[in-house]
Motif scaffolding. Structure first.
Motif, mmCIF file in Angstrom:
data_model
loop_
_atom_site.group_PDB
_atom_site.id
_atom_site.type_symbol
_atom_site.label_atom_id
_atom_site.label_comp_id
_atom_site.label_asym_id
_atom_site.label_seq_id
_atom_site.Cartn_x
_atom_site.Cartn_y
_atom_site.Cartn_z
ATOM 1 N N ILE A 135 0.839 -1.196 0.000
ATOM 2 C CA ILE A 135 0.000 0.000 0.000
ATOM 3 C C ILE A 135 0.877 1.249 0.000
ATOM 4 N N ASP A 136 1.879 1.269 0.883
ATOM 5 C CA ASP A 136 2.756 2.439 0.971
ATOM 6 C C ASP A 136 3.550 2.637 -0.316
ATOM 7 N N GLY A 137 3.959 1.540 -0.941
ATOM 8 C CA GLY A 137 4.666 1.652 -2.215
ATOM 9 C C GLY A 137 3.788 2.251 -3.297
ATOM 10 N N ALA A 138 2.549 1.797 -3.357
ATOM 11 C CA ALA A 138 1.619 2.346 -4.343
ATOM 12 C C ALA A 138 1.338 3.819 -4.071
ATOM 13 N N LEU A 139 1.189 4.175 -2.798
ATOM 14 C CA LEU A 139 0.950 5.577 -2.447
ATOM 15 C C LEU A 139 2.116 6.458 -2.878
ATOM 16 N N ALA A 140 3.335 5.989 -2.652
ATOM 17 C CA ALA A 140 4.507 6.779 -3.034
ATOM 18 C C ALA A 140 4.547 7.000 -4.545
ATOM 19 N N ALA A 141 4.218 5.952 -5.303
ATOM 20 C CA ALA A 141 4.202 6.093 -6.762
ATOM 21 C C ALA A 141 3.104 7.057 -7.197
ATOM 22 N N LEU A 142 1.916 6.903 -6.646
ATOM 23 C CA LEU A 142 0.810 7.788 -7.006
ATOM 24 C C LEU A 142 1.127 9.229 -6.617
ATOM 25 N N ASN A 143 1.792 9.413 -5.490
ATOM 26 C CA ASN A 143 2.175 10.762 -5.065
ATOM 27 C C ASN A 143 3.112 11.400 -6.087
ATOM 28 N N GLU A 144 4.067 10.623 -6.553
ATOM 29 C CA GLU A 144 5.004 11.138 -7.568
ATOM 30 C C GLU A 144 4.285 11.459 -8.868
ATOM 31 N N TRP A 145 3.413 10.571 -9.307
ATOM 32 C CA TRP A 145 2.734 10.753 -10.584
ATOM 33 C C TRP A 145 1.658 11.833 -10.530
ATOM 34 N N SER A 146 1.161 12.130 -9.336
ATOM 35 C CA SER A 146 0.040 13.065 -9.218
ATOM 36 C C SER A 146 0.393 14.460 -9.716
ATOM 37 N N ALA A 147 1.680 14.771 -9.815
ATOM 38 C CA ALA A 147 2.080 16.071 -10.357
ATOM 39 C C ALA A 147 1.581 16.249 -11.781
ATOM 40 N N ASP A 148 1.342 15.145 -12.468
ATOM 41 C CA ASP A 148 0.875 15.194 -13.855
ATOM 42 C C ASP A 148 -0.621 14.935 -13.993
ATOM 43 N N PHE A 149 -1.313 14.708 -12.885
ATOM 44 C CA PHE A 149 -2.740 14.390 -12.987
ATOM 45 C C PHE A 149 -3.555 15.592 -13.463
ATOM 46 N N GLY A 150 -3.227 16.768 -12.937
ATOM 47 C CA GLY A 150 -3.990 17.953 -13.308
ATOM 48 C C GLY A 150 -5.477 17.751 -13.090
ATOM 49 N N ASP A 151 -6.263 18.090 -14.089
ATOM 50 C CA ASP A 151 -7.718 17.903 -14.014
ATOM 51 C C ASP A 151 -8.174 16.716 -14.847
#
Length: 204
Positions: A135-151
Motif C-alpha cells: 500500500i505504501d509503495g503504491a501511495l509513493a508512486a501515485l504521489n510522484e505521478w500526481s504532479a501530472d494528474f492535473g484535471d
C-alpha cells in the motif's frame, strides 16, 4: 444493464464513477448484493465464474466481470469524452495508474480479510505488514505521478480516487496524507467531483 455490486466495494465504486462520468448511470440497474469469501451471492456466481463483484450483465445478456473490463465496456457505449485514452503514451500512463491503484486495493482487502476471517490467534503480522508495505509503495508512486494528474478524468485518476477513498473508509487511522502531500492535494480536489460524491461508501 444490471450491475451486481456492493456500495462498500471500491471496485464497484470505480465502475459506478465511470458510469456517472460517461452519462450511463441511468441505464444501469444497481443490484446491491451481500457477498463474502466463502459465501458468494448466487446471482453473482451466475454472472461471474470467480464469484466476485462487480459483475455486469449487458442488455444482450453478456456477462462481464473484473472492474477494468467492465469500465472499458462502459467506455465503449457512449459518444462523449473517453475515460480510456486512445493508444499512445496517455493510455499507458492511465493504465499504469489504474494498476497501481488496484494493487493498493488488493493489498488493503487482504488485510481486511485477515482481520475478519482468520481467528485472532492465527493472525500473521509479518504478512499483514508486507501488505501494508505494498500500500505504501503504491501511495509513493501515485504521489510522484500526481504532479501530472492535473484535471484529468481517466481510468487512472478514477481508480486512484476510489483507492484513496477506500483507505479513508476502511483505514481511517492511517495517515497516508502526511507522507504524500501532493497526492492529498489532488485527491481533495478530485473527490469533490459529483461522480465521487454520488458514490461515497456508506458510513463505516
Amino acid at each position: 444493464m444490471k450491475l451486481y455490486q456492493s456500495p462498500a466495494s471500491p471496485y464497484a465504486r470505480k465502475v459506478a464513477v465511470v458510469a456517472h462520468e460517461t452519462g450511463l448511470i441511468d441505464q444501469i440497474e444497481m443490484a446491491a448484493v451481500t457477498t463474502a469469501p466463502g459465501a458468494p451471492d448466487a446471482d453473482v456466481a451466475k454472472a461471474n465464474p470467480v464469484k466476485k463483484i462487480p459483475a455486469l450483465v449487458t442488455d444482450d445478456g453478456l456477462s462481464l466481470f473484473d472492474s477494468p473490463v467492465i469500465c472499458e465496456y462502459l467506455d465503449s457505449q457512449h459518444e462523449g469524452t473517453k475515460v480510456f485514452p486512445e493508444p499512445g503514451n496517455a493510455r499507458w500512463h492511465a493504465l499504469r495508474v489504474q494498476a497501481a491503484a488496484d494493487g493498493l486495493l488488493d493489498a488493503a482487502l487482504l488485510i481486511i480479510y485477515e482481520g475478519r476471517i482468520r481467528p485472532e490467534e492465527l493472525h500473521y503480522k509479518p504478512w499483514t505488514d508486507a501488505q501494508m508495505g505494498k500500500i505504501d509503495g503504491a501511495l509513493a508512486a501515485l504521489n510522484e505521478w500526481s504532479a501530472d494528474f492535473g484535471d484529468r478524468v481517466d481510468i487512472g485518476t478514477i481508480s486512484a480516487g476510489c483507492a484513496l477513498g477506500y483507505l479513508d473508509f476502511r483505514f481511517p487511522n492511517k495517515d497516508w496524507r502526511g507522507a504524500n502531500r501532493a497526492l492529498a492535494t489532488w485527491y481533495e480536489r478530485f473527490s469533490a467531483r459529483p461522480s465521487m460524491q454520488a458514490t461515497k461508501p456508506p458510513a463505516a
